[in-house]
Design a protein around this motif. Structure first.
Motif, PDB file in Angstrom:
ATOM      1  N   THR A 100       0.748  -1.116  -0.024  1.00  0.00           N
ATOM      2  CA  THR A 100      -0.101   0.025   0.014  1.00  0.00           C
ATOM      3  C   THR A 100       1.046   1.156  -0.010  1.00  0.00           C
ATOM      4  O   THR A 100       0.337   2.357  -0.521  1.00  0.00           O
ATOM      5  CB  THR A 100      -0.925  -0.024   1.270  1.00  0.00           C
ATOM      6  OG1 THR A 100      -0.208   0.086   2.572  1.00  0.00           O
ATOM      7  CG2 THR A 100      -1.923  -1.198   1.168  1.00  0.00           C
ATOM      8  N   ARG A 115      -0.283  -0.341  -6.857  1.00  0.00           N
ATOM      9  CA  ARG A 115      -1.316   0.696  -6.714  1.00  0.00           C
ATOM     10  C   ARG A 115      -0.883   2.271  -6.888  1.00  0.00           C
ATOM     11  O   ARG A 115       0.472   2.307  -7.190  1.00  0.00           O
ATOM     12  CB  ARG A 115      -1.846   0.795  -4.923  1.00  0.00           C
ATOM     13  CG  ARG A 115      -2.372  -0.535  -4.819  1.00  0.00           C
ATOM     14  CD  ARG A 115      -3.016  -0.621  -3.343  1.00  0.00           C
ATOM     15  NE  ARG A 115      -3.283  -1.896  -3.017  1.00  0.00           N
ATOM     16  CZ  ARG A 115      -3.831  -2.207  -2.003  1.00  0.00           C
ATOM     17  NH1 ARG A 115      -4.057  -1.265  -1.070  1.00  0.00           N
ATOM     18  NH2 ARG A 115      -4.083  -3.594  -1.605  1.00  0.00           N
ATOM     19  N   ARG A 116      -1.588   3.178  -7.222  1.00  0.00           N
ATOM     20  CA  ARG A 116      -1.174   4.359  -7.738  1.00  0.00           C
ATOM     21  C   ARG A 116      -0.153   4.991  -6.881  1.00  0.00           C
ATOM     22  O   ARG A 116       0.687   5.555  -7.273  1.00  0.00           O
ATOM     23  CB  ARG A 116      -2.387   5.157  -7.674  1.00  0.00           C
ATOM     24  CG  ARG A 116      -2.213   6.529  -8.537  1.00  0.00           C
ATOM     25  CD  ARG A 116      -3.323   7.278  -8.820  1.00  0.00           C
ATOM     26  NE  ARG A 116      -4.208   6.401  -9.609  1.00  0.00           N
ATOM     27  CZ  ARG A 116      -4.519   6.217 -10.725  1.00  0.00           C
ATOM     28  NH1 ARG A 116      -3.696   6.916 -11.728  1.00  0.00           N
ATOM     29  NH2 ARG A 116      -5.518   5.664 -11.421  1.00  0.00           N
ATOM     30  N   PRO A 117      -0.186   5.041  -5.436  1.00  0.00           N
ATOM     31  CA  PRO A 117       0.749   5.659  -4.747  1.00  0.00           C
ATOM     32  C   PRO A 117       2.049   5.011  -4.726  1.00  0.00           C
ATOM     33  O   PRO A 117       3.341   5.796  -4.763  1.00  0.00           O
ATOM     34  CB  PRO A 117       0.274   5.626  -3.192  1.00  0.00           C
ATOM     35  CG  PRO A 117      -1.262   5.421  -3.288  1.00  0.00           C
ATOM     36  CD  PRO A 117      -1.714   4.659  -4.889  1.00  0.00           C
ATOM     37  N   LEU A 146       3.096   3.100  -7.416  1.00  0.00           N
ATOM     38  CA  LEU A 146       3.547   3.695  -8.823  1.00  0.00           C
ATOM     39  C   LEU A 146       4.354   4.954  -8.924  1.00  0.00           C
ATOM     40  O   LEU A 146       5.209   5.002  -9.422  1.00  0.00           O
ATOM     41  CB  LEU A 146       2.461   3.549  -9.838  1.00  0.00           C
ATOM     42  CG  LEU A 146       1.967   2.200 -10.290  1.00  0.00           C
ATOM     43  CD1 LEU A 146       0.792   2.313 -11.141  1.00  0.00           C
ATOM     44  CD2 LEU A 146       2.976   1.417 -11.128  1.00  0.00           C
ATOM     45  N   ARG A 147       3.823   5.607  -8.379  1.00  0.00           N
ATOM     46  CA  ARG A 147       4.158   7.447  -8.240  1.00  0.00           C
ATOM     47  C   ARG A 147       5.747   7.224  -7.550  1.00  0.00           C
ATOM     48  O   ARG A 147       6.418   7.747  -8.090  1.00  0.00           O
ATOM     49  CB  ARG A 147       3.446   8.106  -7.384  1.00  0.00           C
ATOM     50  CG  ARG A 147       3.453   9.485  -7.733  1.00  0.00           C
ATOM     51  CD  ARG A 147       2.459  10.463  -7.061  1.00  0.00           C
ATOM     52  NE  ARG A 147       1.230   9.968  -7.080  1.00  0.00           N
ATOM     53  CZ  ARG A 147       0.243   9.772  -6.037  1.00  0.00           C
ATOM     54  NH1 ARG A 147       0.515  10.041  -4.663  1.00  0.00           N
ATOM     55  NH2 ARG A 147      -1.016   9.257  -6.245  1.00  0.00           N
ATOM     56  N   GLN A 180       8.156   5.679  -9.917  1.00  0.00           N
ATOM     57  CA  GLN A 180       8.502   6.323 -11.224  1.00  0.00           C
ATOM     58  C   GLN A 180       9.243   7.493 -10.413  1.00  0.00           C
ATOM     59  O   GLN A 180      10.166   8.080 -11.153  1.00  0.00           O
ATOM     60  CB  GLN A 180       7.126   6.868 -11.797  1.00  0.00           C
ATOM     61  CG  GLN A 180       6.377   5.824 -12.416  1.00  0.00           C
ATOM     62  CD  GLN A 180       5.187   6.291 -12.822  1.00  0.00           C
ATOM     63  OE1 GLN A 180       4.639   7.196 -12.365  1.00  0.00           O
ATOM     64  NE2 GLN A 180       4.455   5.667 -13.838  1.00  0.00           N
ATOM     65  N   ASN A 227      11.064   2.862 -13.593  1.00  0.00           N
ATOM     66  CA  ASN A 227      10.216   2.830 -14.851  1.00  0.00           C
ATOM     67  C   ASN A 227      11.394   2.802 -16.165  1.00  0.00           C
ATOM     68  O   ASN A 227      10.938   2.296 -17.236  1.00  0.00           O
ATOM     69  CB  ASN A 227       8.997   3.643 -15.359  1.00  0.00           C
ATOM     70  CG  ASN A 227       9.616   5.350 -15.122  1.00  0.00           C
ATOM     71  OD1 ASN A 227      10.430   5.639 -14.364  1.00  0.00           O
ATOM     72  ND2 ASN A 227       8.984   6.181 -15.740  1.00  0.00           N
ATOM     73  N   GLU A 285       0.323  -2.053 -15.036  1.00  0.00           N
ATOM     74  CA  GLU A 285      -0.694  -1.698 -13.914  1.00  0.00           C
ATOM     75  C   GLU A 285      -1.795  -2.752 -13.751  1.00  0.00           C
ATOM     76  O   GLU A 285      -2.018  -3.367 -14.802  1.00  0.00           O
ATOM     77  CB  GLU A 285      -1.292  -0.322 -14.408  1.00  0.00           C
ATOM     78  CG  GLU A 285      -0.438   0.695 -14.274  1.00  0.00           C
ATOM     79  CD  GLU A 285      -0.948   2.120 -14.533  1.00  0.00           C
ATOM     80  OE1 GLU A 285      -2.218   2.456 -14.116  1.00  0.00           O
ATOM     81  OE2 GLU A 285      -0.280   3.127 -15.199  1.00  0.00           O
TER      82      GLU A 285
END
Length: 54
Positions: free
Chosen positions: A7, A34-36, A38-39, A42, A47, A54
């Motif tokens: 998470t 999850r998006r957080p 992934l951020r 990156q 990446n 995703e």
């Protein structure tokens, strides 16, 4: 790597993953992050060394 259950990840951990991948001249695939997460990956530049799905 299957990151579905992750998470949150610290930037230092993301850099450690990047270093591990680049030191061994390998490739990696990240799945289910999850998006957080992934951020953060990156932001660390993961990446560029791994395929992020995703």
């Amino acid at each position: 790597m299957d990151l579905r259950d992750v998470t949150r990840i610290e930037l230092a951990c993301a850099y450690a993953l990047l270093r591990a991948i680049t030191l061994h001249s390998g490739t990696a695939a990240v799945r289910g992050a999850r998006r957080p997460v992934l951020r953060t990956l990156q932001q660390a530049g993961l990446n560029s060394a791994a395929e992020i799905e995703e």
